[in-house]
Design an enzyme around this catalytic site. Structure first.
Site, PDB file in Angstrom:
ATOM      1  N   ARG A 265      -5.973  14.461  32.187  1.00 35.82           N
ATOM      2  CA  ARG A 265      -5.818  15.894  31.871  1.00 35.82           C
ATOM      3  C   ARG A 265      -5.675  16.936  31.606  1.00 35.82           C
ATOM      4  O   ARG A 265      -4.489  17.757  31.443  1.00 35.82           O
ATOM      5  CB  ARG A 265      -7.158  16.020  31.111  1.00 35.82           C
ATOM      6  CG  ARG A 265      -7.833  15.067  30.000  1.00 35.82           C
ATOM      7  CD  ARG A 265      -9.947  15.043  30.150  1.00 35.82           C
ATOM      8  NE  ARG A 265      -9.854  14.233  29.109  1.00 35.82           N
ATOM      9  CZ  ARG A 265     -10.904  12.840  29.340  1.00 35.82           C
ATOM     10  NH1 ARG A 265      -9.883  12.620  30.163  1.00 35.82           N
ATOM     11  NH2 ARG A 265     -11.206  12.097  28.361  1.00 35.82           N
TER      12      ARG A 265
ATOM     13  N   GLY B  28      -5.123   2.942  29.464  1.00 36.46           N
ATOM     14  CA  GLY B  28      -5.650   3.433  28.480  1.00 36.46           C
ATOM     15  C   GLY B  28      -6.024   4.681  28.081  1.00 36.46           C
ATOM     16  O   GLY B  28      -5.815   4.781  26.863  1.00 36.46           O
TER      17      GLY B  28
ATOM     18  N   ARG C 257      -5.732  -4.146  24.074  1.00 30.95           N
ATOM     19  CA  ARG C 257      -7.114  -2.790  23.205  1.00 30.95           C
ATOM     20  C   ARG C 257      -6.539  -2.628  22.267  1.00 30.95           C
ATOM     21  O   ARG C 257      -4.771  -2.253  22.136  1.00 30.95           O
ATOM     22  CB  ARG C 257      -7.348  -2.195  25.172  1.00 30.95           C
ATOM     23  CG  ARG C 257      -7.199  -2.777  26.553  1.00 30.95           C
ATOM     24  CD  ARG C 257      -7.296  -2.511  27.243  1.00 30.95           C
ATOM     25  NE  ARG C 257      -8.179  -0.475  27.133  1.00 30.95           N
ATOM     26  CZ  ARG C 257      -8.844  -0.073  27.971  1.00 30.95           C
ATOM     27  NH1 ARG C 257      -7.917   0.118  29.273  1.00 30.95           N
ATOM     28  NH2 ARG C 257      -9.472   0.874  27.697  1.00 30.95           N
TER      29      ARG C 257
ATOM     30  N   SER D 157     -16.749   8.092  22.004  1.00 32.81           N
ATOM     31  CA  SER D 157     -15.532   7.809  22.619  1.00 32.81           C
ATOM     32  C   SER D 157     -14.878   9.676  23.415  1.00 32.81           C
ATOM     33  O   SER D 157     -14.445   9.946  21.583  1.00 32.81           O
ATOM     34  CB  SER D 157     -14.981   6.753  22.071  1.00 32.81           C
ATOM     35  OG  SER D 157     -13.416   7.441  22.537  1.00 32.81           O
TER      36      SER D 157
ATOM     37  N   ASP E 147     -17.828   2.783  32.512  1.00 31.19           N
ATOM     38  CA  ASP E 147     -17.480   2.233  34.025  1.00 31.19           C
ATOM     39  C   ASP E 147     -17.864   1.840  34.367  1.00 31.19           C
ATOM     40  O   ASP E 147     -17.535   0.695  35.654  1.00 31.19           O
ATOM     41  CB  ASP E 147     -16.348   3.038  34.553  1.00 31.19           C
ATOM     42  CG  ASP E 147     -15.362   3.658  33.269  1.00 31.19           C
ATOM     43  OD1 ASP E 147     -14.594   2.307  31.930  1.00 31.19           O
ATOM     44  OD2 ASP E 147     -14.234   4.215  33.004  1.00 31.19           O
TER      45      ASP E 147
ATOM     46  N   LYS F  85     -13.074  -2.971  26.848  1.00 33.34           N
ATOM     47  CA  LYS F  85     -11.999  -2.284  28.074  1.00 33.34           C
ATOM     48  C   LYS F  85     -10.882  -3.325  28.765  1.00 33.34           C
ATOM     49  O   LYS F  85     -10.053  -3.948  27.893  1.00 33.34           O
ATOM     50  CB  LYS F  85     -12.921  -2.168  29.642  1.00 33.34           C
ATOM     51  CG  LYS F  85     -14.414  -1.159  28.974  1.00 33.34           C
ATOM     52  CD  LYS F  85     -13.876   0.714  29.031  1.00 33.34           C
ATOM     53  CE  LYS F  85     -14.265   0.917  28.807  1.00 33.34           C
ATOM     54  NZ  LYS F  85     -14.167   2.545  28.879  1.00 33.34           N
TER      55      LYS F  85
ATOM     56  N   ARG G  75     -15.413  -6.635  29.999  1.00 35.09           N
ATOM     57  CA  ARG G  75     -16.096  -6.960  30.449  1.00 35.09           C
ATOM     58  C   ARG G  75     -17.281  -7.661  31.152  1.00 35.09           C
ATOM     59  O   ARG G  75     -17.768  -7.960  32.265  1.00 35.09           O
ATOM     60  CB  ARG G  75     -16.049  -5.337  31.190  1.00 35.09           C
ATOM     61  CG  ARG G  75     -14.528  -4.954  31.631  1.00 35.09           C
ATOM     62  CD  ARG G  75     -14.315  -3.425  32.326  1.00 35.09           C
ATOM     63  NE  ARG G  75     -14.165  -2.867  32.932  1.00 35.09           N
ATOM     64  CZ  ARG G  75     -14.007  -1.322  33.292  1.00 35.09           C
ATOM     65  NH1 ARG G  75     -14.391  -0.690  32.610  1.00 35.09           N
ATOM     66  NH2 ARG G  75     -12.334  -0.661  34.089  1.00 35.09           N
TER      67      ARG G  75
ATOM     68  N   ARG H 154     -12.037  -2.628  38.066  1.00 30.88           N
ATOM     69  CA  ARG H 154     -13.379  -2.436  38.493  1.00 30.88           C
ATOM     70  C   ARG H 154     -14.005  -3.667  38.827  1.00 30.88           C
ATOM     71  O   ARG H 154     -15.063  -3.887  39.060  1.00 30.88           O
ATOM     72  CB  ARG H 154     -13.990  -1.623  37.259  1.00 30.88           C
ATOM     73  CG  ARG H 154     -13.376  -0.785  37.407  1.00 30.88           C
ATOM     74  CD  ARG H 154     -14.107   0.901  36.647  1.00 30.88           C
ATOM     75  NE  ARG H 154     -12.707   1.691  36.285  1.00 30.88           N
ATOM     76  CZ  ARG H 154     -12.827   2.569  36.752  1.00 30.88           C
ATOM     77  NH1 ARG H 154     -13.516   3.004  37.831  1.00 30.88           N
ATOM     78  NH2 ARG H 154     -12.497   3.802  36.370  1.00 30.88           N
TER      79      ARG H 154
END
Length: 449
Positions: free
Chosen positions: A35, A103, A131, A177, A331, A358, A362, A406
């Site tokens: 951001r 993503g 995705r 989201s 996450d 994800k 996941r 992850r």
């Protein structure tokens, strides 16, 4: 040695570790880093970013900002500067914007492009191409953007044509989201009116906070009980500023978890963001009996920051994690599942449908990794049940990561406290979010082979 990005898989094993001791600062928060670059792009003047995450995902966003007209440079000690093109003045990129595995970067940049009269082609790696993008594109189309080309099912590669005067809309997100919400708000920056996003459950609010930090007018009100109504006044006079990026709580989760399950450990993790909408894992671990203390609370660039001290917690117990907590720890479920394997009794994690879209599925990858290492678990609908072993995890399994960073890091943490080593089939993608993972964990005493 940083994890290198390569087409060749990098198999890696974690072996039972001695006590982990020391203090470390994990890499900068990925959400804030993305951001900061994007809003720097939309300002006139120079934005300084201190502590930017220098993982592959964020570097892809930096390169995309360059392609749209910004000058992005790296200084000493992770200090970056962005001299923006300015809101409404982006240039059409000459080449495809390749986001690799990012993503967040790709979806938020779709919002930026949607609010400008330019066309851009978005693409990524094999994982990102799987995705879904349609739920981000749908509100952008309502704002005036057009999808000129897309792959089957609204997936990358996508050619997006933006609008020089996006429609001011009111949009109710179908799921909690932050990526959908942020894309709509970023497109709405160049709108000649007010853009409103409503969400039934509050999602991460980094975009709202950072927009205010850069001078935009954003108001947030309660909506429908636990939700929020976010209103943005279009065409603000954004001002270049300084952003100090706190340590990423999703990355901090790995040394924190290791300290909880490796006997004798005592670790201090510095400058971690503790935004209430990102603290679901901490809340859950405290319910499980984890020895975690929050020290030196302070504010930086609009976010709350603190140091986290984690000590070995022999008496962790299973708990039920409500679905309403998922947006604040989406996450962190892979590493929570690993911790649950060491706890006494069962842990139920409810409402995990978002994990299926994800970097990998996941939910399935977590279950498969647990089973490969002797941990009993099962998936019922969108819920995951893990039967903890009360500290005695067998290990010895080979975990398929499915190109998911992850999953790789979570099961390497498992190996540090298991009776036998745990191996992941590919650790190369760890560089997307935590390029110094092995070095940081090694400095605390972790062993990898």
């Amino acid at each position: 040695m940083k994890e290198a990005s390569s087409d060749a898989p990098l198999k890696l094993s974690a072996v039972r570790s001695r006590a982990l001791v020391g203090r470390q600062r994990p890499p900068g928060d990925k959400s804030i880093s993305h951001r900061a670059l994007l809003l720097g792009l939309l300002c006139v003047g120079e934005t300084t970013i201190e502590g930017l995450l220098e993982g592959e995902d964020v570097l892809r966003t930096a390169e995309a900002c360059r392609a749209l007209g910004a000058t992005v440079t790296r200084g000493a000690a992770g200090r970056w500067s962005v001299r923006g093109a300015g809101l409404g003045s982006l240039v059409a990129p000459r080449e495809t914007l390749d986001f690799g595995n990012a993503g967040t970067g790709s979806r938020l940049m779709m919002g930026v492009v949607a609010g400008h009269p330019i066309a851009a082609r978005f693409d990524g790696d094999a994982s990102l191409r799987k995705r879904p993008m349609r739920r981000v594109l749908e509100p952008l189309i309502k704002q005036g953007a057009r999808v000129l080309e897309e792959h089957e099912g609204g997936r990358l590669p996508i050619l997006l044509q933006g609008s020089g005067a996006p429609f001011p809309i009111e949009y109710l997100t179908p799921v909690a989201s932050a990526q959908i919400k942020s894309a709509v708000l970023l497109a709405g920056l160049n709108s000649p009116g007010r853009t409103v996003v409503m969400e039934r459950e509050a999602s991460r609010d980094h975009t709202e906070k950072m927009l205010n930090h850069f001078g935009a007018r954003v108001t947030v009100e309660p909506y429908n009980g636990s939700g929020r109504r976010i209103a943005l006044e279009g065409r603000p006079n954004l001002r270049a500023t300084t952003v100090r990026v706190p340590a990423d709580p999703s990355s901090a989760a790995f040394p924190l978890a290791a300290a909880l399950v490796v006997p004798g450990s005592d670790v201090l993790i510095e400058s971690v963001m503790i935004n209430p909408l990102r603290c679901g894992l901490i809340e859950t671990l405290l319910e499980m009996g984890a020895d975690i203390t929050i020290e030196n609370r302070r504010g930086e660039s609009g976010e709350e920051v603190a140091d986290l001290r984690a000590r070995y917690s022999r008496n962790l117990r299973g708990v039920e994690v409500p679905a309403a907590r998922a947006p604040s720890m989406i996450d962190e479920y892979p590493i929570l599942a690993v911790i649950a394997a060491f706890a006494a009794g069962g842990t139920i994690m409810r409402g995990l449908s978002e994990l299926r879209v994800k970097e990998s599925d996941r939910l399935a990858a977590i279950a498969a990794g647990l089973e490969a290492n002797g941990v009993s678990c099962n998936i019922q609908g969108d819920d995951l049940y893990v039967e903890g072993a009360g500290g005695a995890v067998r290990g010895s399994g080979l975990v398929k990561t499915h190109l998911d960073h992850r999953i790789a890091m979570s099961f390497l943490i498992m190996g540090l406290a298991s009776n036998e080593s745990v191996t992941v089939d590919d650790a190369s993608m760890i560089a997307t979010s935590f390029p110094d993972f092995r070095e940081l964990m090694g400095s605390l005493g972790a062993s990898f082979a």
